[in-house]
Design a protein around this motif. Structure first.
Motif, PDB file in Angstrom:
ATOM      1  N   UNK A 162     -12.784  64.213  63.561  1.00  0.00           N
ATOM      2  CA  UNK A 162     -11.851  63.094  63.770  1.00  0.00           C
ATOM      3  C   UNK A 162     -12.498  62.207  64.820  1.00  0.00           C
ATOM      4  N   UNK A 163     -13.031  61.075  64.402  1.00  0.00           N
ATOM      5  CA  UNK A 163     -13.743  60.221  65.362  1.00  0.00           C
ATOM      6  C   UNK A 163     -13.819  58.805  64.825  1.00  0.00           C
ATOM      7  N   UNK A 164     -13.778  57.863  65.762  1.00  0.00           N
ATOM      8  CA  UNK A 164     -13.979  56.457  65.427  1.00  0.00           C
ATOM      9  C   UNK A 164     -15.468  56.240  65.174  1.00  0.00           C
ATOM     10  N   UNK A 165     -15.788  55.624  64.044  1.00  0.00           N
ATOM     11  CA  UNK A 165     -17.201  55.400  63.723  1.00  0.00           C
ATOM     12  C   UNK A 165     -17.873  54.476  64.724  1.00  0.00           C
ATOM     13  N   UNK A 166     -17.089  53.767  65.530  1.00  0.00           N
ATOM     14  CA  UNK A 166     -17.693  52.926  66.561  1.00  0.00           C
ATOM     15  C   UNK A 166     -18.390  53.779  67.622  1.00  0.00           C
TER      16      UNK A 166
END
Ligand SMILES: C[S@@+](CC[C@H](N)C(=O)[O-])C[C@H]1O[C@@H](n2cnc3c(N)ncnc32)[C@H](O)[C@@H]1O
Length: 390
Positions: free
Chosen positions: A265-269
């Motif tokens: 679960x992570x923001x691709x930014x």
């Protein structure tokens, strides 16, 4: 007076009756779509596929639903042509029996078929449930996020794309030799950003047994689905002699894939720097509120000679109404799902589903991905594939 050859071709404007007929056809289509949603979510199609010709009473009993509603649904499905009334002989209770044709069984229940379209209804059901918020967003700005659209949108997305990822993506990638050879390299490192339920990630892992693949998504329930799908997957083991290329899982040893595939679960930014040979973005760039930030992070995450592969809708190159069915469907998604999702966060580029090649080219340039290629169609179907290099 005769027409001059340089005169513009006159546009024939539809009559009021023709416009009214379009609206009536739309009402019929909407009715069918919502009835499909009921049959899909209540398990009617699955039960008919499993048990064959069935009375309303039996279908209600098997699916724990109310027999009067079930009879109405079956009759509507027969009237509209999705189920057949079987045989003249009544059951002992005098009830009609209904059955799915083989074609309808495939479209409504075969999760591996490229014709599996039952989940399409869930997307529109998801946005209908959010219409008050969508109306508010149209009035004041803002939006309705992917997580607000909920399980119907999430599962629709996953189930609709799964057959293409599983059965068509490997051959499509094999049709791009320079990319295919990078992915075959032993120890290739790959990211799949906005991976949703992970079907693309798992398809890549099955096709490229020498590669390590990390799927990232900000939506925790999507990543939970991806992890469950990974736990059930049997993938080819890494080939110690070197990646042999797309692999037939029926002839290669299989093993749990936890070591080669990971989901987060992570923001691709926030992608790690200098890590990947290929970063894939399957049908998600147009949903991002900040596509340039994410593409910029993708660029920084590339190792030497790496590239970013974007798969997005194969819409027309320019806005040129009237549009074909792809344009019409994509504007439908945009009005109700992707634009409200993209605008649910600020700041937002407010892209919408209809992301034309020039729009992506501009985002890529701003992100420092200055070499921009539209890949020649290698069996991409409804998709357009782009390859971006720093
Ligand atoms: C339309 S879905 C596509 C899912 C999947 N790639 C597919 O093709 O079925 C878009 C996905 O992008 C994810 N997403 C949106 N913004 C993101 C971000 N900043 N970082 C990672 N994932 C993001 C959403 O949660 C959603 O799962």
């Amino acid at each position: 007076m005769s027409a001059h050859p340089d005169d513009p071709v006159p546009v024939r404007r539809p009559t009021a009756e023709e416009v009214a007929d379009r609206v009536l056809q739309a009402a019929l289509g909407t009715t069918d779509l919502l009835a499909i949603y009921l049959g899909d979510r209540l398990g009617f199609y699955q039960s008919l596929a499993t048990h064959g010709p069935t009375s309303a009473g039996d279908l209600a009993e098997r699916t724990q639903t109310h027999p009067r509603y079930v009879r109405e649904w079956l009759e509507q499905q027969a009237i509209t042509g999705f189920v057949e009334v079987t045989g003249p002989e009544p059951t002992p209770q005098g009830e009609r029996r209904f059955a799915l044709s083989d074609a309808a069984r495939e479209v409504f229940t075969d999760t591996q078929s490229l014709s599996y379209l039952a989940p399409l209804a869930r997307t529109f059901a998801a946005s209908m449930q959010q219409l008050p918020g969508i109306l508010e967003a149209y009035r004041r700005g803002g939006g309705v996020s992917w997580s607000q659209l909920g399980p119907d949108a999430r599962e629709s997305q996953a189930d609709l794309n799964r057959p293409w990822f599983t059965h068509a993506l490997p051959a499509a990638l094999a049709g791009v030799p320079s990319l295919d050879s990078t992915l075959r390299r032993p120890g290739a490192r790959v990211a799949d950003i906005g991976c949703g339920a992970g079907w693309s990630t798992l398809a890549l892992a099955a096709a490229y047994p020498g590669a390590t693949i990390h799927g990232y998504d900000v939506d925790a329930p999507s990543v939970a689905l991806a992890q469950a799908n990974l736990a059930r997957a049997s993938l080819p083991t890494a080939d110690p002699a070197g990646a042999a290329g797309p692999t037939d899982p029926t002839t290669h040893p299989v093993a749990p894939a936890g070591d080669r595939v990971q989901f987060a679960v992570a923001d691709a930014a926030g992608l790690p720097a200098d890590t990947y040979d290929v970063v894939f973005a399957f049908e998600c760039i147009h949903d991002l509120s900040e596509p340039v930030t994410v593409l910029s992070a993708a660029r920084q995450s590339l190792r030497a000679c790496g590239s970013v592969i974007v798969m997005d809708e194969a819409v027309a190159p320019t806005f040129a109404p009237p549009g074909d069915d792809v344009e019409r469907l994509m504007y439908g998604y945009s009005l109700l799902v992707c634009l409200p999702d993209g605008m649910s966060r600020t700041p937002s580029e407010a892209t919408g589903t209809v992301m034309r090649p020039e729009t992506l080219r501009r985002y890529a340039q701003r992100a420092g991905l200055s070499r921009f290629e539209v890949l020649e169609d290698a069996g991409f179907g409804l998709w357009r594939f782009y390859r971006l290099f720093p």
